[in-house]
Design a protein around this motif. Structure first.
Motif, PDB file in Angstrom:
ATOM      1  N   ILE A  70       2.558 -29.209  -1.614  1.00  0.00           N
ATOM      2  CA  ILE A  70       3.895 -29.657  -2.014  1.00  0.00           C
ATOM      3  C   ILE A  70       3.793 -31.125  -2.397  1.00  0.00           C
ATOM      4  CG2 ILE A  70       6.288 -29.951  -1.282  1.00  0.00           C
ATOM      5  CD1 ILE A  70       4.747 -27.703   0.919  1.00  0.00           C
ATOM      6  N   ARG A  71       4.180 -31.436  -3.623  1.00  0.00           N
ATOM      7  CA  ARG A  71       4.177 -32.816  -4.114  1.00  0.00           C
ATOM      8  C   ARG A  71       5.593 -33.357  -3.959  1.00  0.00           C
ATOM      9  NH1 ARG A  71       0.149 -36.229  -5.208  1.00  0.00           N
ATOM     10  NH2 ARG A  71      -0.937 -34.584  -6.289  1.00  0.00           N
ATOM     11  N   LEU A  72       5.725 -34.403  -3.150  1.00  0.00           N
ATOM     12  CA  LEU A  72       7.035 -34.991  -2.892  1.00  0.00           C
ATOM     13  C   LEU A  72       7.439 -35.918  -4.028  1.00  0.00           C
ATOM     14  CD1 LEU A  72       6.559 -35.736   0.906  1.00  0.00           C
ATOM     15  CD2 LEU A  72       7.700 -33.789  -0.145  1.00  0.00           C
ATOM     16  N   HIS A  73       8.714 -36.313  -4.033  1.00  0.00           N
ATOM     17  CA  HIS A  73       9.244 -37.136  -5.125  1.00  0.00           C
ATOM     18  C   HIS A  73       8.648 -38.546  -5.124  1.00  0.00           C
ATOM     19  CE1 HIS A  73      11.901 -37.733  -1.659  1.00  0.00           C
ATOM     20  NE2 HIS A  73      12.040 -38.978  -2.101  1.00  0.00           N
ATOM     21  N   ASP A  74       8.123 -39.012  -3.982  1.00  0.00           N
ATOM     22  CA  ASP A  74       7.510 -40.345  -3.943  1.00  0.00           C
ATOM     23  C   ASP A  74       6.002 -40.302  -4.217  1.00  0.00           C
ATOM     24  OD1 ASP A  74       6.744 -39.134  -1.623  1.00  0.00           O
ATOM     25  OD2 ASP A  74       7.377 -40.731  -0.271  1.00  0.00           O
ATOM     26  N   GLY A  75       5.441 -39.115  -4.524  1.00  0.00           N
ATOM     27  CA  GLY A  75       4.043 -38.991  -4.895  1.00  0.00           C
ATOM     28  C   GLY A  75       3.143 -38.489  -3.773  1.00  0.00           C
ATOM     29  N   ARG A  76       3.658 -38.423  -2.543  1.00  0.00           N
ATOM     30  CA  ARG A  76       2.833 -37.915  -1.451  1.00  0.00           C
ATOM     31  C   ARG A  76       2.647 -36.411  -1.584  1.00  0.00           C
ATOM     32  NH1 ARG A  76       4.936 -38.773   3.897  1.00  0.00           N
ATOM     33  NH2 ARG A  76       6.996 -38.771   2.971  1.00  0.00           N
ATOM     34  N   LYS A 131       1.411 -17.656  -5.656  1.00  0.00           N
ATOM     35  CA  LYS A 131       0.052 -17.294  -5.244  1.00  0.00           C
ATOM     36  C   LYS A 131      -0.561 -18.426  -4.422  1.00  0.00           C
ATOM     37  CE  LYS A 131      -0.132 -13.797  -8.295  1.00  0.00           C
ATOM     38  NZ  LYS A 131       0.220 -12.512  -7.937  1.00  0.00           N
ATOM     39  N   THR A 132      -1.766 -18.166  -3.912  1.00  0.00           N
ATOM     40  CA  THR A 132      -2.449 -19.188  -3.140  1.00  0.00           C
ATOM     41  C   THR A 132      -2.883 -20.336  -4.046  1.00  0.00           C
ATOM     42  OG1 THR A 132      -4.153 -19.563  -1.491  1.00  0.00           O
ATOM     43  CG2 THR A 132      -4.734 -18.120  -3.326  1.00  0.00           C
ATOM     44  N   ARG A 133      -2.992 -21.511  -3.463  1.00  0.00           N
ATOM     45  CA  ARG A 133      -3.339 -22.759  -4.167  1.00  0.00           C
ATOM     46  C   ARG A 133      -2.315 -23.123  -5.239  1.00  0.00           C
ATOM     47  NH1 ARG A 133      -7.531 -25.018  -2.459  1.00  0.00           N
ATOM     48  NH2 ARG A 133      -9.349 -24.005  -1.587  1.00  0.00           N
ATOM     49  N   THR A 134      -1.060 -22.864  -4.966  1.00  0.00           N
ATOM     50  CA  THR A 134       0.007 -23.242  -5.879  1.00  0.00           C
ATOM     51  C   THR A 134       0.537 -24.613  -5.491  1.00  0.00           C
ATOM     52  OG1 THR A 134       0.665 -20.945  -6.177  1.00  0.00           O
ATOM     53  CG2 THR A 134       2.300 -22.590  -6.718  1.00  0.00           C
ATOM     54  N   VAL A 135       0.862 -25.415  -6.475  1.00  0.00           N
ATOM     55  CA  VAL A 135       1.458 -26.719  -6.242  1.00  0.00           C
ATOM     56  C   VAL A 135       2.942 -26.612  -6.553  1.00  0.00           C
ATOM     57  CG1 VAL A 135       1.475 -29.163  -6.870  1.00  0.00           C
ATOM     58  CG2 VAL A 135      -0.678 -27.899  -6.826  1.00  0.00           C
ATOM     59  N   LEU A 136       3.771 -26.956  -5.572  1.00  0.00           N
ATOM     60  CA  LEU A 136       5.220 -26.977  -5.753  1.00  0.00           C
ATOM     61  C   LEU A 136       5.676 -28.424  -5.744  1.00  0.00           C
ATOM     62  CD1 LEU A 136       6.252 -24.061  -3.356  1.00  0.00           C
ATOM     63  CD2 LEU A 136       5.931 -23.971  -5.822  1.00  0.00           C
ATOM     64  N   PHE A 137       6.734 -28.695  -6.514  1.00  0.00           N
ATOM     65  CA  PHE A 137       7.238 -30.054  -6.645  1.00  0.00           C
ATOM     66  C   PHE A 137       8.643 -30.131  -6.070  1.00  0.00           C
ATOM     67  CE2 PHE A 137       4.041 -29.644  -9.892  1.00  0.00           C
ATOM     68  CZ  PHE A 137       3.352 -30.829  -9.819  1.00  0.00           C
ATOM     69  N   ILE A 138       8.894 -31.195  -5.309  1.00  0.00           N
ATOM     70  CA  ILE A 138      10.237 -31.507  -4.828  1.00  0.00           C
ATOM     71  C   ILE A 138      10.731 -32.631  -5.730  1.00  0.00           C
ATOM     72  CG2 ILE A 138      11.594 -32.403  -2.909  1.00  0.00           C
ATOM     73  CD1 ILE A 138      10.536 -29.742  -2.193  1.00  0.00           C
TER      74      ILE A 138
END
Length: 140
Positions: A70-76, A131-138
């Motif tokens: 999970i990629r947060l809005h501040d880049g973490r 699926k596995t190894r998916t990147v989600l963005f907040i």
């Protein structure tokens, strides 16, 4: 050599006559008649039989772990393993537990092209096709 033809009699004339010769398909039993009675076992026996038969049990798929970043809005970036039967709401709750300043005005989107935005948080990860190894963005 002479050939003699036997003339078939009508069914009413045939009954009075005893013959040792068969005309084609005349005294053969009918196979697979739709009028046959096929008895069924009593209902009580059927239900007890189906409970003990291991072949009738539904085969359930094992729960597969899915690694989600999970990629947060501040880049973490946060990473955690979820199961296919977990809901998107479980991901949101995990992010809220890790990120204290997350307000309610955000949306969750995928890193796929084109970008998918998840609005229904009650979908399972399997239903949402994550699926596995998916990147989600907040994002806000």
């Amino acid at each position: 050599m002479s050939v003699h033809y036997v003339r078939s009699l009508s069914p009413s004339k045939r009954e009075g006559r005893i013959s040792s010769r068969l005309t084609p398909f005349e005294k053969l039993p009918r196979i697979g008649s739709s009028h046959e009675y096929i008895p069924r076992p009593p209902q009580s026996l059927q239900s007890s039989h189906s409970k003990s038969n291991p072949r009738l049990k539904q085969i359930s798929k094992p729960v597969e772990p899915i690694l989600i970043a999970i990629r947060l809005h501040d880049g973490r970036r946060l990473e955690k393993e979820f199961n296919t039967n977990n809901k998107i709401l479980d991901i949101i709750q995990y992010v809220k537990s890790e990120e204290n300043d997350l307000d309610d005005e955000f949306y969750l989107s995928s890193g796929d092209v084109p970008k998918r935005q998840f609005k229904d948080f009650n979908l399972t990860l399997l239903q949402a096709n994550i699926k596995t190894r998916t990147v989600l963005f907040i994002d806000r």
